[in-house]
Design an enzyme around this catalytic site. Structure first.
Site, PDB file in Angstrom:
ATOM      1  N   LYS A 114       0.818  -1.217   0.000  1.00  0.00           N
ATOM      2  CA  LYS A 114       0.000   0.000   0.000  1.00  0.00           C
ATOM      3  C   LYS A 114       0.846   1.258   0.000  1.00  0.00           C
ATOM      4  CE  LYS A 114      -4.441  -1.552   1.722  1.00  0.00           C
ATOM      5  NZ  LYS A 114      -5.465  -1.461   2.743  1.00  0.00           N
ATOM      6  N   LYS A 198      -4.744  -9.640  -6.927  1.00  0.00           N
ATOM      7  CA  LYS A 198      -5.972  -9.666  -6.130  1.00  0.00           C
ATOM      8  C   LYS A 198      -7.013  -8.678  -6.654  1.00  0.00           C
ATOM      9  CE  LYS A 198      -6.047  -7.595  -2.163  1.00  0.00           C
ATOM     10  NZ  LYS A 198      -5.737  -7.090  -0.829  1.00  0.00           N
ATOM     11  N   LYS A 201     -10.366  -2.738  -4.540  1.00  0.00           N
ATOM     12  CA  LYS A 201     -11.061  -1.492  -4.866  1.00  0.00           C
ATOM     13  C   LYS A 201     -10.091  -0.453  -5.382  1.00  0.00           C
ATOM     14  CE  LYS A 201     -12.095  -1.770   0.020  1.00  0.00           C
ATOM     15  NZ  LYS A 201     -13.215  -1.989   0.891  1.00  0.00           N
TER      16      LYS A 201
HETATM   17  P1  TYM Z   1     -10.794  -4.812   3.702  1.00  0.00           P
HETATM   18  O1  TYM Z   1     -11.783  -3.735   3.953  1.00  0.00           O
HETATM   19  O2  TYM Z   1      -9.664  -4.525   2.799  1.00  0.00           O
HETATM   20  O3  TYM Z   1     -11.540  -6.088   3.163  1.00  0.00           O
HETATM   21  C1  TYM Z   1     -12.698  -6.623   3.807  1.00  0.00           C
HETATM   22  C2  TYM Z   1     -12.664  -8.141   3.738  1.00  0.00           C
HETATM   23  O4  TYM Z   1     -12.663  -8.558   2.373  1.00  0.00           O
HETATM   24  C3  TYM Z   1     -11.598  -9.474   2.135  1.00  0.00           C
HETATM   25  N1  TYM Z   1     -11.115  -9.310   0.755  1.00  0.00           N
HETATM   26  C4  TYM Z   1     -10.960 -10.325  -0.101  1.00  0.00           C
HETATM   27  N2  TYM Z   1     -11.189 -11.645   0.011  1.00  0.00           N
HETATM   28  C5  TYM Z   1     -10.961 -12.410  -1.063  1.00  0.00           C
HETATM   29  N3  TYM Z   1     -10.497 -11.933  -2.259  1.00  0.00           N
HETATM   30  C6  TYM Z   1     -10.251 -10.617  -2.422  1.00  0.00           C
HETATM   31  N4  TYM Z   1      -9.835 -10.148  -3.604  1.00  0.00           N
HETATM   32  C7  TYM Z   1     -10.476  -9.737  -1.318  1.00  0.00           C
HETATM   33  N5  TYM Z   1     -10.351  -8.408  -1.130  1.00  0.00           N
HETATM   34  C8  TYM Z   1     -10.741  -8.165   0.149  1.00  0.00           C
HETATM   35  C9  TYM Z   1     -10.539  -9.086   3.166  1.00  0.00           C
HETATM   36  O5  TYM Z   1      -9.653 -10.146   3.428  1.00  0.00           O
HETATM   37  C10 TYM Z   1     -11.385  -8.739   4.359  1.00  0.00           C
HETATM   38  O6  TYM Z   1     -11.730  -9.895   5.090  1.00  0.00           O
HETATM   39  N6  TYM Z   1      -7.961  -4.717   7.863  1.00  0.00           N
HETATM   40  C11 TYM Z   1      -9.178  -5.206   7.292  1.00  0.00           C
HETATM   41  C12 TYM Z   1     -10.399  -4.796   8.070  1.00  0.00           C
HETATM   42  C13 TYM Z   1     -10.343  -5.031   9.542  1.00  0.00           C
HETATM   43  C14 TYM Z   1     -10.557  -6.275  10.199  1.00  0.00           C
HETATM   44  C15 TYM Z   1     -10.462  -5.987  11.574  1.00  0.00           C
HETATM   45  C16 TYM Z   1     -10.805  -7.565   9.746  1.00  0.00           C
HETATM   46  C17 TYM Z   1     -10.131  -4.094  10.486  1.00  0.00           C
HETATM   47  N7  TYM Z   1     -10.195  -4.668  11.716  1.00  0.00           N
HETATM   48  C18 TYM Z   1     -10.603  -6.997  12.556  1.00  0.00           C
HETATM   49  C19 TYM Z   1     -10.960  -8.566  10.723  1.00  0.00           C
HETATM   50  C20 TYM Z   1     -10.857  -8.279  12.072  1.00  0.00           C
HETATM   51  C21 TYM Z   1      -9.344  -4.673   5.868  1.00  0.00           C
HETATM   52  O7  TYM Z   1      -8.785  -3.653   5.527  1.00  0.00           O
HETATM   53  O8  TYM Z   1     -10.228  -5.373   5.087  1.00  0.00           O
END
Ligand code: TYM
Length: 333
Positions: A114, A198, A201
């Site tokens: 990132k 991957k 967004k």
């Molecule tokens: P974020 O917002 O980037 O993504 C949300 C969830 O979607 C999953 N994800 C994917 N899974 C499969 N293939 C993909 N291409 C893909 N893109 C995104 C992510 O793995 C995630 O589960 N740091 C985290 C949010 C967070 C969190 C937490 C998660 C904050 N605190 C505590 C679990 C527990 C994040 O930025 O996810």
């Protein structure tokens, strides 16, 4: 025994098929199991680790709640709230940042991706973001965390932080060590334009992802334009594994139909891609259209969405404030 589930999604707009298949679909199944206690958090504090436009952020927070509900999470059964409204998250993140080690954070691959080439210009929040994520999880004595594969390293860090805190303060078992719940084949949905990258967004071309708010004709167009290779559809898993674009599309199809890879391969083996793509587009529409229609409907009722967040933050705040009080005692405040 029931599980204590916690997971978060960033409200950065454009929730996509990767978020759905990698995480939200799993949230719905966990929500539907009466034994579980689930908390699903709109992680707005995480969102501001990169620049956000305040009014858009506010809209995106509501849209994320709408997506949860439209996908099938029941706000009566699960707690849905936004992170910024429970101040214990920020507070615990600070305290845990005094437990986490620089060396551990330096290994986080998502920060490297990132921050890109110019690390000096990345925010400190982007760097310490996994510590906030650990705070989210540990405040609720979470036993299981459903996430996509890209969050695995952050969960390992969370466990390390919990273990070190327990050890440093002689508080065995105070923080519970959470287990990741990562779906085997669908934990990493790839870009429609490059089967080795991957789906995300942040990718510039919207053709690379299916958004949960896409219209049917957009879905048809994106699937039509999805990258493939010139060969007919693969006939076994070994072949599939050597062809990233085919593998990604078949994975998506299999996950959406709740089928097995073997079955999907058999269904299309040796056929050409256009036939498969027609089936895939229709399957996507069948799944996504009801969700996107419901999201749009829910977005028309902002006060309902705000009420879900308010109720959720009161319930979450209740749990988190008790834990933070104990944290204060343990560290000596
Ligand atoms: P974020 O917002 O980037 O993504 C949300 C969830 O979607 C999953 N994800 C994917 N899974 C499969 N293939 C993909 N291409 C893909 N893109 C995104 C992510 O793995 C995630 O589960 N740091 C985290 C949010 C967070 C969190 C937490 C998660 C904050 N605190 C505590 C679990 C527990 C994040 O930025 O996810």
């Amino acid at each position: 025994m029931g599980k204590k589930i916690f997971s978060g999604v960033q409200p950065t707009g454009n929730l996509h098929l990767g978020n759905y298949l990698g995480a939200i679909k799993n949230f719905v199944d966990l929500n539907n199991d009466k034994e579980n206690n689930c908390i699903f958090c709109v992680v707005d504090l995480h969102a501001i680790t990169v620049g956000q436009i305040p009014d858009e952020l506010r809209d995106n927070i509501r849209e994320t709640v709408a997506t949860f509900v439209a996908s099938g999470i029941d706000p009566e059964k699960s707690i849905i709230f936004n992170q910024s409204q429970v101040s214990a998250h920020s507070e615990a993140a600070w305290i845990l940042s005094c437990t986490a080690r620089m060396g551990w954070l330096n290994r986080m691959t998502q920060f490297k991706e990132k921050a890109g080439k110019d690390k000096e210009k990345a925010s400190i929040g982007l760097y310490s973001y996994p510590v906030l994520m650990a705070a989210d999880i540990l405040l609720y004595d979470t036993t299981h965390v459903p996430v996509g594969d890209d969050q695995k390293q952050h969960l390992e860090l969370c466990r390390d932080i919990a273990e070190k805190f327990n050890k440093d303060f002689n508080s065995e078992n105070f923080f519970k060590l959470p287990e990741p719940l990562i779906q085997k084949n669908y934990s990493r949905i790839m870009s429609l334009k490059d089967g080795t990258k991957k789906m995300s967004k942040s990718e510039l071309s919207d053709l690379a992802r299916i958004n949960l708010t896409d219209e049917n004709d957009q879905i048809i167009n994106k699937v039509k334009k999805a990258k493939t290779d010139p060969l007919p559809m693969p006939s076994d898993i070994e072949e599939l594994n050597k062809r990233p674009e085919a593998r990604n599309l078949i994975n998506i199809y299999t996950s959406l139909t709740n089928s097995s890879l073997e079955k999907s391969i058999k269904e299309f083996s040796g056929k050409n891609f256009s036939n498969f793509k027609e089936n895939l587009a229709q399957t996507l529409i069948d799944k996504i259209n009801p969700i996107s229609t419901e999201i749009k409907k829910l977005l028309g009722d902002k006060s309902y969405l705000d009420k879900i967040l308010l109720d959720g933050s009161l319930k979450a705040g209740d749990i988190a404030s008790k834990k933070i009080k104990k944290i204060h005692e343990i560290v000596g405040f």
